[in-house]
Every structure is written in structure tokens, then in C-alpha cells.
Design an enzyme around this catalytic site. Sequence first.
Site, short mmCIF file in Angstrom:
data_model
loop_
_atom_site.label_atom_id
_atom_site.label_comp_id
_atom_site.label_asym_id
_atom_site.label_seq_id
_atom_site.Cartn_x
_atom_site.Cartn_y
_atom_site.Cartn_z
N GLY A 16 0.73 -1.10 0.14
CA GLY A 16 0.04 0.01 0.09
C GLY A 16 0.93 1.41 -0.05
O GLY A 16 1.77 1.25 0.78
N ARG A 77 0.95 -4.53 -5.82
CA ARG A 77 1.27 -5.94 -5.15
C ARG A 77 1.58 -6.70 -6.24
O ARG A 77 1.13 -6.68 -7.61
CB ARG A 77 -0.11 -6.04 -4.59
CG ARG A 77 -0.64 -5.25 -3.52
CD ARG A 77 -1.59 -5.65 -2.44
NE ARG A 77 -1.17 -5.08 -1.10
CZ ARG A 77 -1.74 -3.88 -0.80
NH1 ARG A 77 -2.38 -3.27 -1.75
NH2 ARG A 77 -1.59 -3.35 0.38
N ASP A 108 4.91 -5.25 5.99
CA ASP A 108 5.42 -6.64 6.57
C ASP A 108 5.52 -7.27 5.33
O ASP A 108 6.34 -8.27 5.19
CB ASP A 108 4.86 -7.13 7.90
CG ASP A 108 3.46 -7.23 7.62
OD1 ASP A 108 2.79 -6.79 6.43
OD2 ASP A 108 2.85 -7.96 8.49
N THR A 131 4.08 2.30 5.73
CA THR A 131 2.58 2.03 5.62
C THR A 131 2.03 3.06 6.61
O THR A 131 2.50 3.28 7.70
CB THR A 131 2.56 0.55 6.22
OG1 THR A 131 1.11 0.37 6.48
CG2 THR A 131 3.57 0.16 7.20
N ASP A 133 -0.48 2.11 8.28
CA ASP A 133 -1.10 1.32 9.56
C ASP A 133 -0.24 1.33 10.85
O ASP A 133 -0.92 1.13 11.76
CB ASP A 133 -1.32 -0.09 9.19
CG ASP A 133 -2.36 -0.17 8.17
OD1 ASP A 133 -3.41 0.62 8.11
OD2 ASP A 133 -2.16 -1.13 7.36
N ASP A 135 1.98 -0.49 11.80
CA ASP A 135 1.70 -1.91 12.81
C ASP A 135 3.03 -2.83 12.26
O ASP A 135 2.83 -3.91 12.53
CB ASP A 135 0.50 -2.69 12.30
CG ASP A 135 0.28 -3.05 10.81
OD1 ASP A 135 1.41 -2.32 9.98
OD2 ASP A 135 -0.48 -3.55 10.55
N ARG A 177 -6.82 -2.85 8.99
CA ARG A 177 -7.35 -4.40 8.70
C ARG A 177 -7.24 -4.95 9.94
O ARG A 177 -8.32 -5.54 10.65
CB ARG A 177 -6.97 -4.80 7.55
CG ARG A 177 -7.90 -5.95 6.96
CD ARG A 177 -7.67 -6.37 5.66
NE ARG A 177 -7.35 -5.50 4.64
CZ ARG A 177 -6.62 -5.36 3.74
NH1 ARG A 177 -5.98 -6.27 3.44
NH2 ARG A 177 -6.75 -4.37 2.71
#
Length: 327
Positions: A16, A77, A108, A131, A133, A135, A177
Site C-alpha cells: 500500500g 502488489r 510487512d 505504511t 497502519d 503496525d 485491517r
Amino acid sequence: MANTAPRKIGVLTSGGDAPGMNAAVRSVVRTALNAGMEVVGIYSGYSGLVANKMGSFTASSVANIIQRGGTVLKSGRCPEFLKADVRALAANNLRNAGIEGLVTIGGDGTFNGAHTLFVEHGIQVVGVPGTIDNDIFGTEETIGFDTAINTALEAIDRIRDTAASHDRLFIVEVMGRDSGFIAIDVGVAGGAEEVFIPENLANVDQAIQSIKRGMARGKSSSILVAAEGQKQGRAYDLAEQIRRKAGFEAKVCVLGHIQRGGPPSARDRILASRLGFAAVRALQQGLSDIMVGVQAGQVVPVSLQECTTKKRRVPNELIELAQLLSH
Ligand code: ADP
């Protein structure tokens, strides 16, 4: 450890896109050129590596991009990269182009790909966490997170004006997500009555109690923040549950992709510049199979194996804080 510093390196962005990826690419390119290395930009993530979509980069190739969201290298991707024979083709393309070190900017999944290139083909790889996120295990910050939470927060502030003017209950769905970092930070910063995060799913009853407590002290509008979880549009399910259980009608606003784009914040540009610089320095030092991350404010190397196998979780302290401050 590689024996010598690479003379030519490649850089790609994958997974992303995140605001600040351009600042990281710029930093990688300029740091490497400054150290006398050649730099190759690889387009569209691992797809470009497999299809040999790459080109030589100069200092001016990355001029005027630090302020731009997205990624000039394009991202994407590449499901075929899960196959060993496709990765062998990619490694071969790197060798044929004389690329001795690779900087991969992504999340990741991207790091999993980089790790396999190192394990299977001995390619010197360094990952940069990019990213929205936030995370990734091993770093307190990822490139793009700060911009994303500020974008979401601005939207929430606007929604709150409407919520207050019309005495309404709003559920705002943000990205995330598997993890609730965006939701929890935006919830705390936006004064949300409740935050739904993937780590702590079943709290509809708690949210209803929270809304009722607010009403009891004269509050006529509320904002709930929900991470999308496994399915975008989860906020609609929550609204339906709240309607069934308590009879409150909630308006839903799914922020979606507006959280990804836009000019990176100052913080993201600085983080990206620091990490891009550190990635090239790591390659020069012969390090490989690592990510450069931030811990206690310092840039440190973390093994890709660790980053990709361990999970970073929202601290309980923040979850408690979000709940406590809404009362
Ligand atoms: P992110 O890097 O943001 O987590 P993805 O999970 O989509 O994004 O991963 C980006 C790309 O990394 C994938 O499209 C694929 O090409 C590659 N990748 C992901 N997981 C693996 C894996 N286990 N082995 C090899 N390559 C992988």
C-alpha cells in the site's frame, strides 16, 4: 553481512502506498549518490523487479517530490512473488543489472519478500517501514502514519460540527485491517466516545453505555471511531447493532482512501528522510536482512525475521485512555 559496500543499489516501493514514500526514495537516492554509489529506481514494487522495469536515477530524478503523496516509483502488489521461481527471476534481473544492494520501502508483506530474496539468493536487502497502519514490529513509527491520522482527524473535526448541530450519533470508519493504531490515535485526538479496534472487537454494549452516560449529562451528539477490520463497511454493521440493541440511529462515514493520499506531514518527511539515509548507511556497513526502525527516538537495525514474525499491538494504556477520557 556482505563483504564490501555495494557499488550500485536499487530502490523500490511496494504494498500500500503511504505519504512520505517519495521523501524516503529521495533520501535513499541522494545519500547513495553522495556516497559514490549508482542508484536504480525499480518501478511498481516486486512486479517491476520481475519484469525488469527499472531505470538509472540521478539527484534530479528525485527533485520536487518530497512534498508529494503516493510514490513516483509506483507501488503495487505482486502475488507471483510468492513463487520461488519468480523470485529467482527477480534475483537474476538484479544480478544482470549489477545491483548489489536493495532498499525496499513498504510494509510487512514487502519485508517478507525482501527476506526471501536474502535467504534464497543472498541479495543484500534493507527494509524501510512505509505504511499508514503503523503496525510494524520493531519501529515506533512508520512512514505515512502521522499524515494519515492527521487527515482522519481533520475529517472527524468536520463531522463533529455536523453531529453537534444536528444532535446526531456518527460512526466514523478509519483504515486498519488488523490493527487499531489509526483508530485509537484518532479516537483519542478527536475525543471519540468509543473506539472499536480489531484487537478489542466486542464492545458494542460498552459504546451504548458510553452514549447513554453522555446523554445523562446533557450531551446530544456522539462520535464513535471504528477501524475497518477485515471488512470495509464494518461501521454499517455496528450502526445496525446499536440500532437493534438501543434504538439509536447512527450516521456512518467511511473515510476510506482519502486517508492514504495527500502531502506528507513534516513529521513523515523527516522520518522518511532519516530512514532512507539510515538504509543506505546500513548497506554501506554491509548489513543485510534488516529493517531500519525507530526505537526510543533513535534509528536502529531490526532483523526482518523479527519484524515479520512478531506483532506490534496497540498499547493497553492508549485503549484505557480512550475509554477514560470519553466519560
Ligand atoms: P505491505 O508491504 O504493505 O504489507 P503486501 O502485504 O501487499 O503489502 O505485500 C507487498 C508485496 O510483497 C506482495 O504483493 C508480494 O509481492 C510480496 N510479498 C508479501 N508476502 C510475501 C511472502 N511471504 N513471500 C514473498 N513475497 C511476499
